[in-house]
Design a protein around this motif. Structure first.
Motif, PDB file in Angstrom:
ATOM      1  N   LEU A   1       9.887  -6.972  -3.828  1.00  0.00           N
ATOM      2  CA  LEU A   1       8.621  -7.578  -4.259  1.00  0.00           C
ATOM      3  C   LEU A   1       8.858  -8.971  -4.829  1.00  0.00           C
ATOM      4  CD1 LEU A   1       6.956  -4.446  -5.856  1.00  0.00           C
ATOM      5  CD2 LEU A   1       6.110  -5.688  -3.857  1.00  0.00           C
ATOM      6  N   ALA A   2       9.942  -9.140  -5.574  1.00  0.00           N
ATOM      7  CA  ALA A   2      10.255 -10.443  -6.164  1.00  0.00           C
ATOM      8  C   ALA A   2      10.521 -11.484  -5.078  1.00  0.00           C
ATOM      9  CB  ALA A   2      11.459 -10.323  -7.092  1.00  0.00           C
ATOM     10  N   GLN A   3      11.117 -11.063  -3.971  1.00  0.00           N
ATOM     11  CA  GLN A   3      11.419 -11.973  -2.874  1.00  0.00           C
ATOM     12  C   GLN A   3      10.220 -12.234  -1.965  1.00  0.00           C
ATOM     13  OE1 GLN A   3      14.685 -10.133  -0.816  1.00  0.00           O
ATOM     14  NE2 GLN A   3      16.176 -10.620  -2.406  1.00  0.00           N
ATOM     15  N   SER A   4       9.176 -11.422  -2.077  1.00  0.00           N
ATOM     16  CA  SER A   4       8.045 -11.520  -1.153  1.00  0.00           C
ATOM     17  C   SER A   4       7.205 -12.776  -1.361  1.00  0.00           C
ATOM     18  CB  SER A   4       7.140 -10.290  -1.280  1.00  0.00           C
ATOM     19  OG  SER A   4       6.363 -10.358  -2.477  1.00  0.00           O
ATOM     20  N   GLY A   5       7.213 -13.308  -2.589  1.00  0.00           N
ATOM     21  CA  GLY A   5       6.397 -14.480  -2.885  1.00  0.00           C
ATOM     22  C   GLY A   5       4.925 -14.160  -3.042  1.00  0.00           C
ATOM     23  N   LYS A   6       4.571 -12.877  -2.988  1.00  0.00           N
ATOM     24  CA  LYS A   6       3.175 -12.469  -3.149  1.00  0.00           C
ATOM     25  C   LYS A   6       2.942 -12.062  -4.597  1.00  0.00           C
ATOM     26  CE  LYS A   6       2.529 -10.823   1.570  1.00  0.00           C
ATOM     27  NZ  LYS A   6       2.117  -9.683   2.406  1.00  0.00           N
ATOM     28  N   GLU A   7       1.978 -12.718  -5.234  1.00  0.00           N
ATOM     29  CA  GLU A   7       1.673 -12.419  -6.628  1.00  0.00           C
ATOM     30  C   GLU A   7       0.932 -11.090  -6.728  1.00  0.00           C
ATOM     31  OE1 GLU A   7      -0.638 -14.661 -10.240  1.00  0.00           O
ATOM     32  OE2 GLU A   7       0.299 -15.867  -8.670  1.00  0.00           O
ATOM     33  N   ASN A   8       1.283 -10.283  -7.707  1.00  0.00           N
ATOM     34  CA  ASN A   8       0.658  -8.974  -7.946  1.00  0.00           C
ATOM     35  C   ASN A   8       0.753  -8.044  -6.744  1.00  0.00           C
ATOM     36  OD1 ASN A   8      -0.173  -9.647 -10.602  1.00  0.00           O
ATOM     37  ND2 ASN A   8      -1.885 -10.803  -9.728  1.00  0.00           N
ATOM     38  N   ALA A   9       1.795  -8.181  -5.944  1.00  0.00           N
ATOM     39  CA  ALA A   9       1.958  -7.329  -4.764  1.00  0.00           C
ATOM     40  C   ALA A   9       2.451  -5.948  -5.164  1.00  0.00           C
ATOM     41  CB  ALA A   9       2.932  -7.973  -3.779  1.00  0.00           C
ATOM     42  N   GLY A  10       2.219  -5.005  -4.294  1.00  0.00           N
ATOM     43  CA  GLY A  10       2.683  -3.647  -4.473  1.00  0.00           C
ATOM     44  C   GLY A  10       3.218  -3.110  -3.161  1.00  0.00           C
ATOM     45  N   VAL A  11       3.608  -1.850  -3.179  1.00  0.00           N
ATOM     46  CA  VAL A  11       4.109  -1.191  -1.983  1.00  0.00           C
ATOM     47  C   VAL A  11       3.001  -0.303  -1.439  1.00  0.00           C
ATOM     48  CG1 VAL A  11       5.842   0.393  -1.050  1.00  0.00           C
ATOM     49  CG2 VAL A  11       6.475  -1.215  -2.871  1.00  0.00           C
ATOM     50  N   ARG A  12       2.528  -0.624  -0.239  1.00  0.00           N
ATOM     51  CA  ARG A  12       1.520   0.212   0.419  1.00  0.00           C
ATOM     52  C   ARG A  12       2.262   1.277   1.213  1.00  0.00           C
ATOM     53  NH1 ARG A  12      -3.608   0.412   1.135  1.00  0.00           N
ATOM     54  NH2 ARG A  12      -3.971  -1.663   0.286  1.00  0.00           N
TER      55      ARG A  12
ATOM     56  N   GLN B   1       3.952   9.722  11.102  1.00  0.00           N
ATOM     57  CA  GLN B   1       5.044   8.814  10.749  1.00  0.00           C
ATOM     58  C   GLN B   1       4.684   8.073   9.469  1.00  0.00           C
ATOM     59  OE1 GLN B   1       6.146   6.386  14.051  1.00  0.00           O
ATOM     60  NE2 GLN B   1       7.638   5.222  12.910  1.00  0.00           N
ATOM     61  N   TYR B   2       5.666   7.877   8.597  1.00  0.00           N
ATOM     62  CA  TYR B   2       5.455   7.117   7.371  1.00  0.00           C
ATOM     63  C   TYR B   2       5.516   5.628   7.671  1.00  0.00           C
ATOM     64  CZ  TYR B   2       6.685  11.548   5.125  1.00  0.00           C
ATOM     65  OH  TYR B   2       6.729  12.857   4.745  1.00  0.00           O
ATOM     66  N   GLY B   3       4.748   4.868   6.923  1.00  0.00           N
ATOM     67  CA  GLY B   3       4.820   3.428   6.992  1.00  0.00           C
ATOM     68  C   GLY B   3       4.777   2.859   5.586  1.00  0.00           C
ATOM     69  N   MET B   4       5.435   1.734   5.389  1.00  0.00           N
ATOM     70  CA  MET B   4       5.415   1.052   4.098  1.00  0.00           C
ATOM     71  C   MET B   4       5.356  -0.439   4.343  1.00  0.00           C
ATOM     72  SD  MET B   4       8.076   3.103   1.717  1.00  0.00           S
ATOM     73  CE  MET B   4       8.403   4.798   2.142  1.00  0.00           C
ATOM     74  N   ALA B   5       4.659  -1.133   3.456  1.00  0.00           N
ATOM     75  CA  ALA B   5       4.531  -2.582   3.579  1.00  0.00           C
ATOM     76  C   ALA B   5       4.295  -3.184   2.206  1.00  0.00           C
ATOM     77  CB  ALA B   5       3.370  -2.938   4.504  1.00  0.00           C
ATOM     78  N   ILE B   6       4.705  -4.429   2.042  1.00  0.00           N
ATOM     79  CA  ILE B   6       4.386  -5.175   0.825  1.00  0.00           C
ATOM     80  C   ILE B   6       2.955  -5.670   0.996  1.00  0.00           C
ATOM     81  CG2 ILE B   6       4.962  -7.188  -0.599  1.00  0.00           C
ATOM     82  CD1 ILE B   6       7.111  -4.926  -0.490  1.00  0.00           C
ATOM     83  N   ASP B   7       2.094  -5.389   0.029  1.00  0.00           N
ATOM     84  CA  ASP B   7       0.680  -5.747   0.154  1.00  0.00           C
ATOM     85  C   ASP B   7       0.163  -6.262  -1.179  1.00  0.00           C
ATOM     86  OD1 ASP B   7      -1.935  -6.038   1.033  1.00  0.00           O
ATOM     87  OD2 ASP B   7      -2.100  -3.995   1.796  1.00  0.00           O
ATOM     88  N   ASP B   8      -0.535  -7.393  -1.135  1.00  0.00           N
ATOM     89  CA  ASP B   8      -1.139  -7.937  -2.354  1.00  0.00           C
ATOM     90  C   ASP B   8      -2.651  -7.740  -2.353  1.00  0.00           C
ATOM     91  OD1 ASP B   8      -1.718  -9.737  -0.355  1.00  0.00           O
ATOM     92  OD2 ASP B   8      -1.014 -11.507  -1.438  1.00  0.00           O
ATOM     93  N   ARG B   9      -3.163  -6.913  -1.408  1.00  0.00           N
ATOM     94  CA  ARG B   9      -4.600  -6.620  -1.356  1.00  0.00           C
ATOM     95  C   ARG B   9      -4.864  -5.195  -1.819  1.00  0.00           C
ATOM     96  NH1 ARG B   9      -5.643  -6.478   4.388  1.00  0.00           N
ATOM     97  NH2 ARG B   9      -3.529  -5.690   4.315  1.00  0.00           N
ATOM     98  N   GLU B  10      -5.927  -5.027  -2.563  1.00  0.00           N
ATOM     99  CA  GLU B  10      -6.391  -3.695  -2.936  1.00  0.00           C
ATOM    100  C   GLU B  10      -7.674  -3.468  -2.167  1.00  0.00           C
ATOM    101  OE1 GLU B  10      -6.671  -3.583  -7.197  1.00  0.00           O
ATOM    102  OE2 GLU B  10      -4.558  -4.056  -7.449  1.00  0.00           O
ATOM    103  N   LEU B  11      -7.662  -2.499  -1.257  1.00  0.00           N
ATOM    104  CA  LEU B  11      -8.788  -2.257  -0.369  1.00  0.00           C
ATOM    105  C   LEU B  11      -9.705  -1.172  -0.921  1.00  0.00           C
ATOM    106  CD1 LEU B  11      -6.762  -2.282   2.963  1.00  0.00           C
ATOM    107  CD2 LEU B  11      -7.924  -4.200   1.858  1.00  0.00           C
ATOM    108  N   GLU B  12     -10.952  -1.199  -0.500  1.00  0.00           N
ATOM    109  CA  GLU B  12     -11.916  -0.192  -0.942  1.00  0.00           C
ATOM    110  C   GLU B  12     -11.403   1.198  -0.581  1.00  0.00           C
ATOM    111  OE1 GLU B  12     -16.566   1.032  -0.346  1.00  0.00           O
ATOM    112  OE2 GLU B  12     -15.948  -1.026   0.004  1.00  0.00           O
ATOM    113  N   GLY B  13     -11.448   2.093  -1.539  1.00  0.00           N
ATOM    114  CA  GLY B  13     -10.999   3.459  -1.325  1.00  0.00           C
ATOM    115  C   GLY B  13      -9.527   3.689  -1.619  1.00  0.00           C
ATOM    116  N   ASP B  14      -8.767   2.627  -1.894  1.00  0.00           N
ATOM    117  CA  ASP B  14      -7.349   2.789  -2.215  1.00  0.00           C
ATOM    118  C   ASP B  14      -7.156   3.573  -3.507  1.00  0.00           C
ATOM    119  OD1 ASP B  14      -6.368   1.369  -0.069  1.00  0.00           O
ATOM    120  OD2 ASP B  14      -5.866  -0.434  -1.210  1.00  0.00           O
TER     121      ASP B  14
END
Length: 140
Positions: A32-43, A55-68
């Motif tokens: 996350l520190a290397q991503s350069g995205k402020e307030n990012a999390g692991v989706r 199948q599992y998926g993971m991504a660095i995401d700085d968006r909080e979507l409706e219903g999350d």
């Protein structure tokens, strides 16, 4: 936006929807520190496919979507969409290192079977999505 926020664990709080191990949190913090995205999390999400049906998926995401559902655990923000949450409830994100390298994995109590590489799974009574899930670990 309607997001559910699950607080950090403390005495008497019910089990979290999803959590992250201490080692997983350390690795995620570095990424996350290397991503350069402020307030990012692991989706963390589920998609159809893989040798066991899902199948599992993971991504660095700085968006909080409706219903999350948003869980803060060990200083890491974990985001799960409403469709994936029932299949991930009670899971722990971890980081494992082995002779093949290392990577994130999900310890999922809902999985009744999984492929040997740990990236896909099936739950009780579920069939593989149409025409998918018959390949080996190399078909992810």
């Amino acid at each position: 936006m309607t997001a559910t926020l699950t607080p950090e664990p403390s005495g008497g709080v019910p089990a979290q929807d999803i959590s992250i191990s201490e080692f997983g949190a350390q690795k995620a913090q570095a990424i996350l520190a290397q991503s350069g995205k402020e307030n990012a999390g692991v989706r963390v999400f589920i998609k159809s496919g893989g040798c066991s049906g899902y199948q599992y998926g993971m991504a660095i995401d700085d968006r909080e979507l409706e219903g999350d559902t948003i869980v803060m655990d060990r200083g890491i923000k974990l985001l799960v969409d409403r469709m994936s949450l029932p299949l991930l409830r009670g899971s722990e994100v971890d980081f494992v290192e082995n002779m093949m390298g290392g990577g994130f994995t999900v310890n999922n109590p809902n999985a009744t079977s999984s492929c040997g590489c740990g990236h896909s799974f099936r739950t009780d009574g579920s069939q593989s999505p149409e025409g998918e899930g018959s390949g080996g670990c190399g078909s992810h």
